[in-house]
Design a protein around this motif. Structure first.
Motif, PDB file in Angstrom:
ATOM      1  N   THR A  65       0.850  -1.176   0.000  1.00  0.00           N
ATOM      2  CA  THR A  65       0.000   0.000   0.000  1.00  0.00           C
ATOM      3  C   THR A  65       0.892   1.234   0.000  1.00  0.00           C
ATOM      4  O   THR A  65       2.058   1.174   0.388  1.00  0.00           O
ATOM      5  CB  THR A  65      -0.931   0.044   1.234  1.00  0.00           C
ATOM      6  N   GLY A  66       0.324   2.351  -0.440  1.00  0.00           N
ATOM      7  CA  GLY A  66       1.059   3.605  -0.429  1.00  0.00           C
ATOM      8  C   GLY A  66       1.770   3.885  -1.733  1.00  0.00           C
ATOM      9  O   GLY A  66       2.119   2.970  -2.478  1.00  0.00           O
TER      10      GLY A  66
ATOM     11  N   THR B 175       4.244   0.715   2.045  1.00  0.00           N
ATOM     12  CA  THR B 175       4.330  -0.318   3.078  1.00  0.00           C
ATOM     13  C   THR B 175       4.143  -1.681   2.429  1.00  0.00           C
ATOM     14  O   THR B 175       3.253  -1.873   1.604  1.00  0.00           O
ATOM     15  CB  THR B 175       3.230  -0.111   4.147  1.00  0.00           C
ATOM     16  N   VAL B 176       5.001  -2.613   2.815  1.00  0.00           N
ATOM     17  CA  VAL B 176       4.945  -3.983   2.302  1.00  0.00           C
ATOM     18  C   VAL B 176       4.186  -4.850   3.299  1.00  0.00           C
ATOM     19  O   VAL B 176       4.423  -4.771   4.510  1.00  0.00           O
ATOM     20  CB  VAL B 176       6.370  -4.531   2.084  1.00  0.00           C
ATOM     21  N   HIS B 177       3.261  -5.661   2.815  1.00  0.00           N
ATOM     22  CA  HIS B 177       2.430  -6.499   3.680  1.00  0.00           C
ATOM     23  C   HIS B 177       2.651  -7.978   3.329  1.00  0.00           C
ATOM     24  O   HIS B 177       1.889  -8.565   2.551  1.00  0.00           O
ATOM     25  CB  HIS B 177       0.960  -6.128   3.521  1.00  0.00           C
TER      26      HIS B 177
ATOM     27  N   ALA C  71       9.892   2.412  -6.222  1.00  0.00           N
ATOM     28  CA  ALA C  71      11.305   2.205  -5.874  1.00  0.00           C
ATOM     29  C   ALA C  71      11.490   1.656  -4.467  1.00  0.00           C
ATOM     30  O   ALA C  71      12.508   0.997  -4.189  1.00  0.00           O
ATOM     31  CB  ALA C  71      12.071   3.512  -6.021  1.00  0.00           C
ATOM     32  N   ARG C  72      10.533   1.900  -3.566  1.00  0.00           N
ATOM     33  CA  ARG C  72      10.692   1.429  -2.194  1.00  0.00           C
ATOM     34  C   ARG C  72      10.099   0.041  -1.948  1.00  0.00           C
ATOM     35  O   ARG C  72      10.077  -0.421  -0.805  1.00  0.00           O
ATOM     36  CB  ARG C  72      10.104   2.455  -1.218  1.00  0.00           C
ATOM     37  N   VAL C  73       9.624  -0.600  -2.999  1.00  0.00           N
ATOM     38  CA  VAL C  73       9.197  -1.996  -2.871  1.00  0.00           C
ATOM     39  C   VAL C  73      10.387  -2.869  -3.252  1.00  0.00           C
ATOM     40  O   VAL C  73      10.867  -2.803  -4.383  1.00  0.00           O
ATOM     41  CB  VAL C  73       7.996  -2.304  -3.788  1.00  0.00           C
TER      42      VAL C  73
END
Length: 256
Positions: free
Chosen positions: A18-19, A63-65, A92-94
């Protein structure tokens, strides 16, 4: 995630991340950003991390879930699943390893058809060779105006069984867009309090280009104050074109 979706071209949503952050004009009135702020205020645990206020907002930090990875494996009945309606898998943040995990889950759930959509086409193209592409993965890029056309060339480098364009919100003409190796086009106007008007000429021109190229065309909405304000009728009919594949298509059957 939702086992049912109001989005006309899919049946369910799955959000292993998400995000997001704004990257182009199509993000200016992002529905997901506004929804994330409401979900944070309601105490939803997936939406408690804030993003950079310059590009994101409350509850919309990437956020990674990992606990959401197995959700599609528990759905037995085949369905079309929109992956990350509340994020961009290729942000990029995944982590690359997590993207690979998501693709692994999709390969392990062959009963479903997964629809992945990104604005970050360069990262998609760079990572394509490292991902396990199964024949139930449809890959798309957002193309909201002429400035976004280079994303289509990146998409053509991806070995997906279906490559599609989401031209929503359509903010300008896509005159002469090259539809070679593109299997599906979705178009629609923007909705919400600050929606920008879509010129009918833009969507009619795009529809005609799809017709000439024999590419299925799906017209989602005219947009307005609410998603359904203007309806879905274009020149007297509903356009519900879907890609032609060898896989069963329960969604196509439901719209006939």
């Amino acid at each position: 995630m939702a086992d049912r979706s109001a989005i006309e071209w899919t049946e369910a949503t799955w959000n292993p991340t998400t995000g997001c952050d704004r990257v182009s004009a199509g993000c200016d009135n992002c529905y997901a950003l506004a929804l994330a702020a409401r979900l944070k205020a309601m105490g939803s645990p997936k939406y408690q991390q804030d993003g950079d206020p310059r590009t994101s907002g409350p509850g919309f930090g990437v956020t990674v879930h990992a606990d959401a990875l197995s959700i599609p494996l528990r759905w037995r009945a085949p369905r079309h699943v929109f992956v990350n309606s509340m994020s961009d898998l290729f942000h990029a943040r995944v982590p690359t390893t997590f993207i690979q995990d998501v693709f692994g889950v999709m390969a392990a759930a062959p009963q479903h058809t997964f629809q992945v959509l990104t604005k970050r086409s360069r990262r998609l193209a760079r990572l394509a060779d490292t991902l396990p592409w199964s024949d139930n993965v449809w890959m798309g890029v957002s193309v909201e105006d002429g400035a976004a056309l280079p994303r289509i060339d990146d998409l053509r480098r991806v070995p997906a069984v279906v490559r599609f364009l989401s031209c929503e919100p359509l903010l300008g003409p896509l005159t002469g867009v090259d539809l070679d190796d593109i299997d599906w086009v979705i178009a629609g106007g923007e909705s919400g309090r600050h929606h920008r008007r879509m010129d009918p000429a833009w969507v009619i021109e795009l529809r005609d280009l799809c017709t000439e190229a024999a590419v299925p065309f799906f017209f989602k909405q005219w947009g307005g104050r609410t998603p359904k304000s203007g309806g879905r009728t274009l020149e007297g009919r509903i356009w519900d074109g879907m890609p032609v594949t060898t896989r069963p298509s329960p969604l196509a059957a439901s719209t006939m």
